[in-house]
Design an enzyme around this catalytic site. Structure first.
Site, PDB file in Angstrom:
ATOM      1  N   TYR A 129       0.835  -1.198   0.000  1.00 28.66           N
ATOM      2  CA  TYR A 129       0.000   0.000   0.000  1.00 28.66           C
ATOM      3  C   TYR A 129       0.866   1.243   0.000  1.00 28.66           C
ATOM      4  O   TYR A 129       1.790   1.374   0.811  1.00 28.66           O
ATOM      5  CB  TYR A 129      -0.932   0.018   1.212  1.00 28.66           C
ATOM      6  CG  TYR A 129      -1.911   1.168   1.144  1.00 28.66           C
ATOM      7  CD1 TYR A 129      -3.022   1.096   0.312  1.00 28.66           C
ATOM      8  CD2 TYR A 129      -1.706   2.335   1.865  1.00 28.66           C
ATOM      9  CE1 TYR A 129      -3.912   2.153   0.206  1.00 28.66           C
ATOM     10  CE2 TYR A 129      -2.582   3.402   1.767  1.00 28.66           C
ATOM     11  CZ  TYR A 129      -3.687   3.307   0.932  1.00 28.66           C
ATOM     12  OH  TYR A 129      -4.559   4.359   0.823  1.00 28.66           O
ATOM     13  N   GLN A 197     -10.674   0.342   1.866  1.00 24.55           N
ATOM     14  CA  GLN A 197     -11.191  -0.508   0.790  1.00 24.55           C
ATOM     15  C   GLN A 197     -10.072  -1.230   0.051  1.00 24.55           C
ATOM     16  O   GLN A 197     -10.256  -2.367  -0.411  1.00 24.55           O
ATOM     17  CB  GLN A 197     -12.049   0.305  -0.176  1.00 24.55           C
ATOM     18  CG  GLN A 197     -11.360   1.475  -0.846  1.00 24.55           C
ATOM     19  CD  GLN A 197     -11.457   2.772  -0.059  1.00 24.55           C
ATOM     20  OE1 GLN A 197     -11.625   2.757   1.140  1.00 24.55           O
ATOM     21  NE2 GLN A 197     -11.348   3.889  -0.761  1.00 24.55           N
ATOM     22  N   ASN A 232      -3.440   6.055   6.511  1.00 26.52           N
ATOM     23  CA  ASN A 232      -4.121   6.829   7.545  1.00 26.52           C
ATOM     24  C   ASN A 232      -4.780   5.908   8.576  1.00 26.52           C
ATOM     25  O   ASN A 232      -4.613   4.686   8.547  1.00 26.52           O
ATOM     26  CB  ASN A 232      -5.133   7.791   6.914  1.00 26.52           C
ATOM     27  CG  ASN A 232      -6.234   7.056   6.144  1.00 26.52           C
ATOM     28  OD1 ASN A 232      -6.489   5.874   6.354  1.00 26.52           O
ATOM     29  ND2 ASN A 232      -6.890   7.775   5.255  1.00 26.52           N
ATOM     30  N   THR A 255       3.465  10.002  11.618  1.00 27.62           N
ATOM     31  CA  THR A 255       4.918   9.951  11.634  1.00 27.62           C
ATOM     32  C   THR A 255       5.475  10.769  12.786  1.00 27.62           C
ATOM     33  O   THR A 255       4.819  11.680  13.303  1.00 27.62           O
ATOM     34  CB  THR A 255       5.495  10.453  10.291  1.00 27.62           C
ATOM     35  OG1 THR A 255       6.878  10.158  10.232  1.00 27.62           O
ATOM     36  CG2 THR A 255       5.257  11.944  10.111  1.00 27.62           C
ATOM     37  N   GLN A 277       9.667  17.053   9.523  1.00 22.79           N
ATOM     38  CA  GLN A 277       8.761  15.966   9.914  1.00 22.79           C
ATOM     39  C   GLN A 277       7.334  16.480  10.060  1.00 22.79           C
ATOM     40  O   GLN A 277       6.375  15.800   9.709  1.00 22.79           O
ATOM     41  CB  GLN A 277       9.241  15.334  11.222  1.00 22.79           C
ATOM     42  CG  GLN A 277       8.854  13.881  11.386  1.00 22.79           C
ATOM     43  CD  GLN A 277       9.508  12.992  10.328  1.00 22.79           C
ATOM     44  OE1 GLN A 277      10.526  13.358   9.743  1.00 22.79           O
ATOM     45  NE2 GLN A 277       8.920  11.848  10.077  1.00 22.79           N
ATOM     46  N   HIS A 280       4.740  16.476   7.067  1.00 22.30           N
ATOM     47  CA  HIS A 280       3.986  15.303   6.615  1.00 22.30           C
ATOM     48  C   HIS A 280       2.489  15.430   6.858  1.00 22.30           C
ATOM     49  O   HIS A 280       1.674  15.069   6.009  1.00 22.30           O
ATOM     50  CB  HIS A 280       4.476  14.043   7.340  1.00 22.30           C
ATOM     51  CG  HIS A 280       5.693  13.426   6.745  1.00 22.30           C
ATOM     52  ND1 HIS A 280       5.666  12.680   5.584  1.00 22.30           N
ATOM     53  CD2 HIS A 280       6.984  13.427   7.156  1.00 22.30           C
ATOM     54  CE1 HIS A 280       6.881  12.260   5.305  1.00 22.30           C
ATOM     55  NE2 HIS A 280       7.704  12.696   6.240  1.00 22.30           N
ATOM     56  N   GLU A 346       9.751   6.544  15.958  1.00 20.97           N
ATOM     57  CA  GLU A 346       9.891   6.024  14.598  1.00 20.97           C
ATOM     58  C   GLU A 346      11.263   6.418  14.048  1.00 20.97           C
ATOM     59  O   GLU A 346      12.008   5.578  13.542  1.00 20.97           O
ATOM     60  CB  GLU A 346       8.776   6.603  13.727  1.00 20.97           C
ATOM     61  CG  GLU A 346       8.846   6.196  12.267  1.00 20.97           C
ATOM     62  CD  GLU A 346       7.859   6.948  11.409  1.00 20.97           C
ATOM     63  OE1 GLU A 346       7.612   6.506  10.278  1.00 20.97           O
ATOM     64  OE2 GLU A 346       7.324   7.997  11.854  1.00 20.97           O
ATOM     65  N   HIS A 347      11.589   7.698  14.125  1.00 23.09           N
ATOM     66  CA  HIS A 347      12.901   8.213  13.715  1.00 23.09           C
ATOM     67  C   HIS A 347      13.553   8.884  14.911  1.00 23.09           C
ATOM     68  O   HIS A 347      12.939   9.749  15.550  1.00 23.09           O
ATOM     69  CB  HIS A 347      12.777   9.268  12.613  1.00 23.09           C
ATOM     70  CG  HIS A 347      11.914   8.875  11.451  1.00 23.09           C
ATOM     71  ND1 HIS A 347      10.571   9.202  11.373  1.00 23.09           N
ATOM     72  CD2 HIS A 347      12.218   8.219  10.310  1.00 23.09           C
ATOM     73  CE1 HIS A 347      10.080   8.752  10.237  1.00 23.09           C
ATOM     74  NE2 HIS A 347      11.056   8.149   9.569  1.00 23.09           N
ATOM     75  N   ASP A 380      14.582   8.966   4.447  1.00 26.72           N
ATOM     76  CA  ASP A 380      13.320   8.915   3.712  1.00 26.72           C
ATOM     77  C   ASP A 380      13.537   8.558   2.247  1.00 26.72           C
ATOM     78  O   ASP A 380      12.665   7.965   1.614  1.00 26.72           O
ATOM     79  CB  ASP A 380      12.610  10.273   3.786  1.00 26.72           C
ATOM     80  CG  ASP A 380      11.967  10.531   5.131  1.00 26.72           C
ATOM     81  OD1 ASP A 380      11.752   9.561   5.887  1.00 26.72           O
ATOM     82  OD2 ASP A 380      11.678  11.706   5.426  1.00 26.72           O
ATOM     83  N   GLU A 434       2.991 -33.788  31.073  1.00 34.26           N
ATOM     84  CA  GLU A 434       1.917 -32.931  30.572  1.00 34.26           C
ATOM     85  C   GLU A 434       0.586 -33.683  30.456  1.00 34.26           C
ATOM     86  O   GLU A 434      -0.396 -33.134  29.963  1.00 34.26           O
ATOM     87  CB  GLU A 434       2.312 -32.352  29.201  1.00 34.26           C
ATOM     88  CG  GLU A 434       3.492 -31.390  29.286  1.00 34.26           C
ATOM     89  CD  GLU A 434       3.764 -30.655  27.988  1.00 34.26           C
ATOM     90  OE1 GLU A 434       3.165 -31.023  26.953  1.00 34.26           O
ATOM     91  OE2 GLU A 434       4.557 -29.700  28.006  1.00 34.26           O
ATOM     92  N   HIS A 439       1.165 -38.736  23.112  1.00 28.11           N
ATOM     93  CA  HIS A 439       2.352 -38.123  22.511  1.00 28.11           C
ATOM     94  C   HIS A 439       3.559 -39.055  22.671  1.00 28.11           C
ATOM     95  O   HIS A 439       4.341 -39.260  21.739  1.00 28.11           O
ATOM     96  CB  HIS A 439       2.664 -36.780  23.189  1.00 28.11           C
ATOM     97  CG  HIS A 439       1.799 -35.645  22.725  1.00 28.11           C
ATOM     98  ND1 HIS A 439       0.429 -35.667  22.821  1.00 28.11           N
ATOM     99  CD2 HIS A 439       2.135 -34.440  22.167  1.00 28.11           C
ATOM    100  CE1 HIS A 439      -0.049 -34.527  22.343  1.00 28.11           C
ATOM    101  NE2 HIS A 439       0.971 -33.768  21.932  1.00 28.11           N
TER     102      HIS A 439
END
Length: 454
Positions: A129, A197, A232, A255, A277, A280, A346-347, A380, A434, A439
């Protein structure tokens, strides 16, 4: 402009630090209610639902959901030569870094005649995506596609929202630069679909009634095993809803950048990175952590100047003045490291004296940028690293996108008769501990057939 959180003189636990630090409000759970009917509609009506969603959310109804090959070619042909070269450099460097992430099969002999091999197998089909909201992200095509290709994924498809403001020949398709990046990378299965979707379409598959028939039937977009890429809150909610039916890389949130800096840092450099940053998204987080009040004041003044002068000043100001952004004052760099580890950015930029030593102590970050000449924007686009990274504090337990994201480790076990007989008593003992006697009997049926139950 930046709010200040003063932690000097405190000794907070990790939980207390997390509660005290700036963070964006991002409620994926609340978005599930809006996403559920969209996912169900795509599952039920397929292409018709995707077209209706495009018209509703993107303001355009694509003529085709799958982008024709000649459109991909045309987008590449019209690409600015400088942009093409920049993308080629980004691809070359990303391939170099990700090629070193390839796993090799490893066989361990645990006993004479008994081996366990870890075999690495790529996911068969993935959906990648690429968002298309406030900005255009051909770099995200590179970051998703390159590791998938190097991992050996045999079938991959890209989805990005249709655009109503494209040049006439490309109206209703993803942004031309997105299409050109796909063409550069040899990706020919590209869909004009965005948001929740698109994730639903990848998860359930659909018959593409907008495409010409093949052999008397419309082609299928087959379901994928894994979906990667940022988006998003509705994309994140769809990923959460469909996780299990598909694998996901993460539920990416807004971000974020954290900068750990001391008095040696150039305040204008730090300000430039915080503003970049914030560019964004209005929810983007820009956080400075420092033991220098003088630096904090200088950065704040530089941020105000840069925010007023930048192209997307309204978006930037909203992000920088939001509760997710600010300056955190600490007593010293040890305290600063505790803060950035609790924040798990994240960064993370480390701009301090002896930055390499300080950066080596960081445990929680999606990516670490070391020294004054390693800004986040380098990562980036052209550092060679991957920019699809964990957000919202998830870097304390998750990694960024890599070749490993597209691989599965499968253990292959092979014991001969003697090796099984040697370990059989231990297997039987543990099976009985067990209370799972069958087994043990699955082993003794082979090693002691006379003792097997009749």
């Amino acid at each position: 402009m930046l709010s200040t959180t003063d932690l000097r003189g405190t000794a907070l636990s990790v939980a207390e630090l997390r509660a005290a630090l700036p963070r964006a409000e991002y409620d994926v759970e609340a978005a599930l209610g809006a996403v559920a009917p969209i996912v169900a509609d795509v599952q039920d009506r397929g292409a018709a639902a995707l077209l209706d969603c495009a018209e509703r959310f993107d303001g355009v109804r694509p003529e085709r959901l799958r982008v024709p090959a000649d459109v991909l070619t045309a987008a590449l042909e019209m690409l600015d030569p400088d942009v093409r070269r920049a993308l080629e450099v980004s691809i070359e460097r990303a391939r170099a870094v990700h090629a070193d992430q390839v796993r090799t099969d490893t066989t361990t002999q645990v006993a004479p005649g008994g081996t366990v091999t870890e075999r690495w197998v790529s996911v068969e089909r993935v959906g990648l995506y690429v968002p298309g909201g406030l900005a255009v992200y051909p770099s995200s095509v590179v970051m998703n596609v390159v590791p998938a290709q190097i991992a050996g994924v045999g079938s991959l498809a890209v989805a990005s929202p249709p655009q109503r403001d494209n040049p006439d020949a490309l109206t209703g398709y993803p942004h031309p630069t997105i299409l050109a990046a796909c063409a550069l990378l040899g990706v020919d299965e590209v869909y004009a679909m965005g948001g929740a979707q698109a994730i639903a379409a990848f998860a359930h598959g659909f018959t593409d009634t907008t495409a010409p028939t093949e052999g008397g039937a419309h082609p299928r977009c087959e379901p994928v095993s894994l979906v990667t890429g940022p988006g998003n809150v509705y994309v994140a909610a769809a990923k959460r809803m469909l996780k299990g039916l598909i694998g996901i890389d993460s539920e990416a949130g807004p971000t974020e950048i954290a900068v750990l800096a001391d008095a040696t840092a150039d305040p204008d450099h730090v300000a430039a990175d915080l503003v970049s940053q914030a560019e964004h998204d209005p929810l983007a987080a820009s956080v400075l952590v420092t033991d220098s009040p003088e630096l904090a004041d200088a950065v704040d003044a530089a941020v105000a100047r840069r925010a007023d002068a930048t192209k997307h000043r309204e978006r930037v100001r909203t992000a920088l003045t939001g509760k997710q952004s600010g300056t955190v004052l600490v007593d010293d760099l040890d305290a600063g490291l505790a803060v950035v580890d609790a924040y798990a950015a994240e960064h993370l930029e480390v701009i301090t004296a002896d930055a390499d030593t300080v950066a080596a102590r960081v445990r929680n970050a999606g990516a670490v940028f070391v020294g004054p000449y390693s800004p986040v924007s380098l990562g980036d686009y052209a550092a060679g690293s991957n920019h699809v990274l964990p957000t919202g504090g998830c870097a304390c337990h998750s990694s960024g996108l890599s070749v490993q994201s597209f691989l599965r480790g499968i253990h292959v076990i092979r014991y001969d008769e003697a090796a099984l007989a040697e370990v059989a008593p231990h297997v039987v003992t543990l099976a009985e501990a067990e209370d799972l006697p069958a087994h043990g009997e699955a082993v003794t049926a082979r090693t002691d057939p006379q003792g097997a139950p009749r």
